[in-house]
Design a protein around this motif. Structure first.
Motif, PDB file in Angstrom:
ATOM      1  N   GLY A 135       0.820  -1.197   0.000  1.00 20.01           N
ATOM      2  CA  GLY A 135       0.000   0.000   0.000  1.00 20.01           C
ATOM      3  C   GLY A 135       0.851   1.244   0.000  1.00 20.01           C
ATOM      4  O   GLY A 135       2.059   1.197  -0.165  1.00 20.01           O
ATOM      5  N   ASN A 136       0.210   2.352   0.173  1.00 16.39           N
ATOM      6  CA  ASN A 136       0.878   3.652   0.185  1.00 16.39           C
ATOM      7  C   ASN A 136       1.346   3.983   1.604  1.00 16.39           C
ATOM      8  O   ASN A 136       0.686   4.715   2.327  1.00 16.39           O
ATOM      9  N   THR A 137       2.470   3.432   1.975  1.00 15.92           N
ATOM     10  CA  THR A 137       2.941   3.620   3.346  1.00 15.92           C
ATOM     11  C   THR A 137       4.270   4.374   3.423  1.00 15.92           C
ATOM     12  O   THR A 137       4.953   4.310   4.438  1.00 15.92           O
ATOM     13  N   CYS A 138       4.634   5.093   2.388  1.00  9.47           N
ATOM     14  CA  CYS A 138       5.901   5.824   2.444  1.00  9.47           C
ATOM     15  C   CYS A 138       5.862   6.898   3.528  1.00  9.47           C
ATOM     16  O   CYS A 138       6.897   7.234   4.100  1.00  9.47           O
ATOM     17  N   TYR A 139       4.674   7.426   3.854  1.00  9.30           N
ATOM     18  CA  TYR A 139       4.556   8.393   4.948  1.00  9.30           C
ATOM     19  C   TYR A 139       4.989   7.760   6.265  1.00  9.30           C
ATOM     20  O   TYR A 139       5.628   8.402   7.099  1.00  9.30           O
ATOM     21  N   MET A 140       4.655   6.471   6.460  1.00 11.15           N
ATOM     22  CA  MET A 140       5.061   5.763   7.674  1.00 11.15           C
ATOM     23  C   MET A 140       6.573   5.543   7.682  1.00 11.15           C
ATOM     24  O   MET A 140       7.222   5.718   8.719  1.00 11.15           O
ATOM     25  N   ALA A 141       7.130   5.164   6.552  1.00  7.68           N
ATOM     26  CA  ALA A 141       8.566   4.923   6.464  1.00  7.68           C
ATOM     27  C   ALA A 141       9.347   6.193   6.790  1.00  7.68           C
ATOM     28  O   ALA A 141      10.366   6.136   7.490  1.00  7.68           O
ATOM     29  N   ALA A 142       8.860   7.328   6.313  1.00  3.74           N
ATOM     30  CA  ALA A 142       9.531   8.598   6.593  1.00  3.74           C
ATOM     31  C   ALA A 142       9.512   8.902   8.087  1.00  3.74           C
ATOM     32  O   ALA A 142      10.539   9.285   8.672  1.00  3.74           O
ATOM     33  N   VAL A 143       8.376   8.714   8.725  1.00  4.33           N
ATOM     34  CA  VAL A 143       8.248   8.995  10.157  1.00  4.33           C
ATOM     35  C   VAL A 143       9.100   8.027  10.980  1.00  4.33           C
ATOM     36  O   VAL A 143       9.821   8.439  11.889  1.00  4.33           O
ATOM     37  N   VAL A 144       9.013   6.746  10.659  1.00  3.49           N
ATOM     38  CA  VAL A 144       9.769   5.745  11.416  1.00  3.49           C
ATOM     39  C   VAL A 144      11.269   5.971  11.252  1.00  3.49           C
ATOM     40  O   VAL A 144      12.026   5.898  12.226  1.00  3.49           O
ATOM     41  N   SER A 145      11.723   6.283  10.038  1.00  2.00           N
ATOM     42  CA  SER A 145      13.148   6.551   9.809  1.00  2.00           C
ATOM     43  C   SER A 145      13.620   7.710  10.672  1.00  2.00           C
ATOM     44  O   SER A 145      14.703   7.650  11.268  1.00  2.00           O
ATOM     45  N   MET A 146      12.810   8.735  10.754  1.00  2.00           N
ATOM     46  CA  MET A 146      13.172   9.896  11.551  1.00  2.00           C
ATOM     47  C   MET A 146      13.191   9.542  13.033  1.00  2.00           C
ATOM     48  O   MET A 146      14.155   9.850  13.738  1.00  2.00           O
ATOM     49  N   LEU A 147      12.145   8.866  13.543  1.00  2.00           N
ATOM     50  CA  LEU A 147      12.083   8.536  14.967  1.00  2.00           C
ATOM     51  C   LEU A 147      13.214   7.599  15.385  1.00  2.00           C
ATOM     52  O   LEU A 147      13.825   7.791  16.434  1.00  2.00           O
ATOM     53  N   VAL A 148      13.489   6.587  14.571  1.00  2.00           N
ATOM     54  CA  VAL A 148      14.537   5.615  14.896  1.00  2.00           C
ATOM     55  C   VAL A 148      15.913   6.280  14.914  1.00  2.00           C
ATOM     56  O   VAL A 148      16.797   5.871  15.663  1.00  2.00           O
ATOM     57  N   SER A 149      16.090   7.321  14.113  1.00  2.00           N
ATOM     58  CA  SER A 149      17.384   8.005  14.071  1.00  2.00           C
ATOM     59  C   SER A 149      17.601   8.937  15.255  1.00  2.00           C
ATOM     60  O   SER A 149      18.722   9.386  15.490  1.00  2.00           O
ATOM     61  N   LEU A 150      16.552   9.221  16.014  1.00  2.00           N
ATOM     62  CA  LEU A 150      16.661  10.098  17.190  1.00  2.00           C
ATOM     63  C   LEU A 150      17.056   9.262  18.400  1.00  2.00           C
ATOM     64  O   LEU A 150      16.216   8.846  19.205  1.00  2.00           O
ATOM     65  N   LYS A 151      18.347   9.007  18.544  1.00  3.39           N
ATOM     66  CA  LYS A 151      18.837   8.115  19.601  1.00  3.39           C
ATOM     67  C   LYS A 151      18.406   8.556  21.003  1.00  3.39           C
ATOM     68  O   LYS A 151      17.995   7.709  21.796  1.00  3.39           O
ATOM     69  N   PRO A 152      18.455   9.846  21.363  1.00  2.00           N
ATOM     70  CA  PRO A 152      17.994  10.226  22.706  1.00  2.00           C
ATOM     71  C   PRO A 152      16.509   9.891  22.936  1.00  2.00           C
ATOM     72  O   PRO A 152      16.126   9.449  24.019  1.00  2.00           O
ATOM     73  N   PHE A 153      15.702  10.056  21.905  1.00  2.00           N
ATOM     74  CA  PHE A 153      14.272   9.717  22.011  1.00  2.00           C
ATOM     75  C   PHE A 153      14.102   8.218  22.245  1.00  2.00           C
ATOM     76  O   PHE A 153      13.351   7.794  23.123  1.00  2.00           O
ATOM     77  N   ILE A 154      14.806   7.407  21.470  1.00  2.00           N
ATOM     78  CA  ILE A 154      14.698   5.952  21.596  1.00  2.00           C
ATOM     79  C   ILE A 154      15.221   5.505  22.959  1.00  2.00           C
ATOM     80  O   ILE A 154      14.623   4.638  23.610  1.00  2.00           O
ATOM     81  N   LEU A 155      16.316   6.101  23.431  1.00  2.00           N
ATOM     82  CA  LEU A 155      16.838   5.744  24.757  1.00  2.00           C
ATOM     83  C   LEU A 155      15.829   6.078  25.860  1.00  2.00           C
ATOM     84  O   LEU A 155      15.656   5.305  26.807  1.00  2.00           O
ATOM     85  N   GLU A 156      15.163   7.211  25.748  1.00  2.00           N
ATOM     86  CA  GLU A 156      14.125   7.572  26.730  1.00  2.00           C
ATOM     87  C   GLU A 156      12.961   6.590  26.674  1.00  2.00           C
ATOM     88  O   GLU A 156      12.431   6.181  27.703  1.00  2.00           O
ATOM     89  N   LEU A 157      12.561   6.222  25.470  1.00  2.00           N
ATOM     90  CA  LEU A 157      11.460   5.268  25.301  1.00  2.00           C
ATOM     91  C   LEU A 157      11.835   3.907  25.891  1.00  2.00           C
ATOM     92  O   LEU A 157      11.039   3.286  26.599  1.00  2.00           O
ATOM     93  N   GLN A 158      13.055   3.464  25.647  1.00  2.00           N
ATOM     94  CA  GLN A 158      13.521   2.199  26.217  1.00  2.00           C
ATOM     95  C   GLN A 158      13.579   2.285  27.746  1.00  2.00           C
ATOM     96  O   GLN A 158      13.209   1.344  28.438  1.00  2.00           O
TER      97      GLN A 158
END
Length: 151
Positions: free
Chosen positions: A1-24
């Protein structure tokens, strides 16, 4: 399907290491609180995205799915230099469950998806804290005023 909008958001969120560390870190805290109060606990994301299945669990579906995607990214970097597609179906299902806009296969706005993900994760965090954190103790002094003591 048309999920490139999701890929863009996920790529950005996953690249934010401080955000991911806080979430973990928050996921680890929730797991710790659940283990301390097992009678109240429910399934939640652990630091590695694992989920308990106890009845009445704390639902952190969006957070859990993002942590699982982070695990996929880490595994793909270690094995295949990150060239394989990521499975975003769990995150899409979590978002589709709260907003019909994201339930279908139509193209969506990446900013709206990002806002929805962040809102859902914040809601999940507040619910987890309310459910698992100890209730504050209220004491009254001899003058009749109440004090709240958090232990």
């Amino acid at each position: 399907g048309n999920t490139c909008y999701m890929a863009a958001v996920v790529s950005m969120l996953v690249s934010l290491k401080p955000f991911i560390l806080e979430l973990q870190g928050f996921a680890a805290l929730v797991v710790s609180l659940q283990e301390g109060g097992a009678s109240q606990s429910q399934g939640v994301a652990s630091p590695k995205g694992q989920v308990g299945q106890d009845k009445g669990s704390v639902r952190m579906r969006c957070s859990k799915e993002l942590l699982l995607i982070c695990d996929q990214v880490d595994a793909k970097k270690a094995v295949s230099r990150g060239r394989d597609a990521l499975d975003l179906s769990g995150l899409k299902a979590a978002m589709g469950a709260i907003s019909r806009q994201f339930a279908g296969r139509e193209q969506q706005d990446a900013h709206e998806f990002l806002s929805g993900c962040l809102d859902l994760m914040a809601t999940e965090a507040v619910r987890a804290v309310r459910k698992l954190a100890p209730a504050p103790e209220v004491t009254q002094d001899s003058g009749g005023s109440s004090d709240v003591m958090i232990t």
